[in-house]
Design a protein around this motif. Structure first.
Motif, PDB file in Angstrom:
ATOM      1  N   TRP A  38       0.834  -1.211   0.000  1.00 17.47           N
ATOM      2  CA  TRP A  38       0.000   0.000   0.000  1.00 17.47           C
ATOM      3  C   TRP A  38       0.859   1.248   0.000  1.00 17.47           C
ATOM      4  CZ3 TRP A  38      -4.584   0.001  -1.717  1.00 17.47           C
ATOM      5  CH2 TRP A  38      -5.450  -1.059  -1.503  1.00 17.47           C
ATOM      6  N   LYS A  39       1.966   1.230   0.739  1.00 19.51           N
ATOM      7  CA  LYS A  39       2.859   2.395   0.779  1.00 19.51           C
ATOM      8  C   LYS A  39       3.467   2.650  -0.603  1.00 19.51           C
ATOM      9  CE  LYS A  39       6.901   4.278   3.064  1.00 19.51           C
ATOM     10  NZ  LYS A  39       7.974   4.047   4.030  1.00 19.51           N
ATOM     11  N   LYS A  42       0.823   4.072  -2.952  1.00 19.90           N
ATOM     12  CA  LYS A  42       0.549   5.489  -2.685  1.00 19.90           C
ATOM     13  C   LYS A  42       1.654   6.383  -3.244  1.00 19.90           C
ATOM     14  CE  LYS A  42      -2.108   4.681   1.498  1.00 19.90           C
ATOM     15  NZ  LYS A  42      -2.106   4.781   2.961  1.00 19.90           N
ATOM     16  N   GLU A  43       2.897   5.896  -3.235  1.00 19.66           N
ATOM     17  CA  GLU A  43       4.013   6.679  -3.768  1.00 19.66           C
ATOM     18  C   GLU A  43       3.984   6.750  -5.295  1.00 19.66           C
ATOM     19  OE1 GLU A  43       7.413   4.682  -2.183  1.00 19.66           O
ATOM     20  OE2 GLU A  43       7.167   5.560  -0.189  1.00 19.66           O
ATOM     21  N   GLU A  45       1.196   6.128  -7.428  1.00 18.06           N
ATOM     22  CA  GLU A  45      -0.037   6.689  -7.988  1.00 18.06           C
ATOM     23  C   GLU A  45      -0.221   8.118  -7.495  1.00 18.06           C
ATOM     24  OE1 GLU A  45      -2.285   5.290 -10.172  1.00 18.06           O
ATOM     25  OE2 GLU A  45      -0.799   3.688 -10.341  1.00 18.06           O
ATOM     26  N   ALA A  47      -3.146   9.822  -7.175  1.00 13.95           N
ATOM     27  CA  ALA A  47      -4.266   9.862  -6.228  1.00 13.95           C
ATOM     28  C   ALA A  47      -5.001   8.537  -6.292  1.00 13.95           C
ATOM     29  CB  ALA A  47      -5.208  11.007  -6.563  1.00 13.95           C
ATOM     30  N   LEU A  48      -5.335   7.999  -5.139  1.00 12.76           N
ATOM     31  CA  LEU A  48      -6.091   6.757  -5.079  1.00 12.76           C
ATOM     32  C   LEU A  48      -7.548   7.072  -4.740  1.00 12.76           C
ATOM     33  CD1 LEU A  48      -3.608   4.489  -3.090  1.00 12.76           C
ATOM     34  CD2 LEU A  48      -4.130   4.389  -5.518  1.00 12.76           C
ATOM     35  N   ARG A  53     -10.674  -1.142   1.091  1.00 13.84           N
ATOM     36  CA  ARG A  53      -9.416  -1.634   0.529  1.00 13.84           C
ATOM     37  C   ARG A  53      -9.105  -3.026   1.048  1.00 13.84           C
ATOM     38  NH1 ARG A  53      -5.572   3.745   0.467  1.00 13.84           N
ATOM     39  NH2 ARG A  53      -7.090   5.023  -0.649  1.00 13.84           N
TER      40      ARG A  53
END
Length: 63
Positions: A38-39, A42-43, A45, A47-48, A53
Motif C-alpha cells: 500500500w505504501k 501510494k508513492e 499513484e 491519487a487513489l 481496501r
C-alpha cells in the motif's frame, strides 16, 4: 532478500485493482508485506480513489 507480488483492490464503482511488487524477507509476516505494498502504491499513484481496501499476496519468492 526475496520479493512478493501483491494484488491491491479498492472497492469503487469500477473495482480498481493494482498489482504491486515489493521486497520481503522470508520471515516477514503478511501484514507487513501488505503494508509495504500500500505504501509503494501510494508513492507511485498520484491519487487513489476512496473505497474499501483489500489486499492479497499472490506470490512470494525467497531469492
Amino acid at each position: 532478500m526475496g520479493k512478493a507480488i501483491v494484488k491491491c483492490n479498492i472497492a469503487t464503482y469500477a473495482e480498481d485493482e493494482y498489482i504491486v511488487e515489493v521486497p520481503c524477507k522470508p520471515d516477514d509476516i503478511d501484514e507487513v508485506i501488505i503494508a509495504r505494498a500500500w505504501k509503494k502504491l501510494k508513492e507511485t499513484e498520484e491519487a487513489l480513489p476512496y473505497g474499501n481496501r483489500t489486499a492479497v499476496i499472490l506470490k512470494r519468492t525467497d531469492d
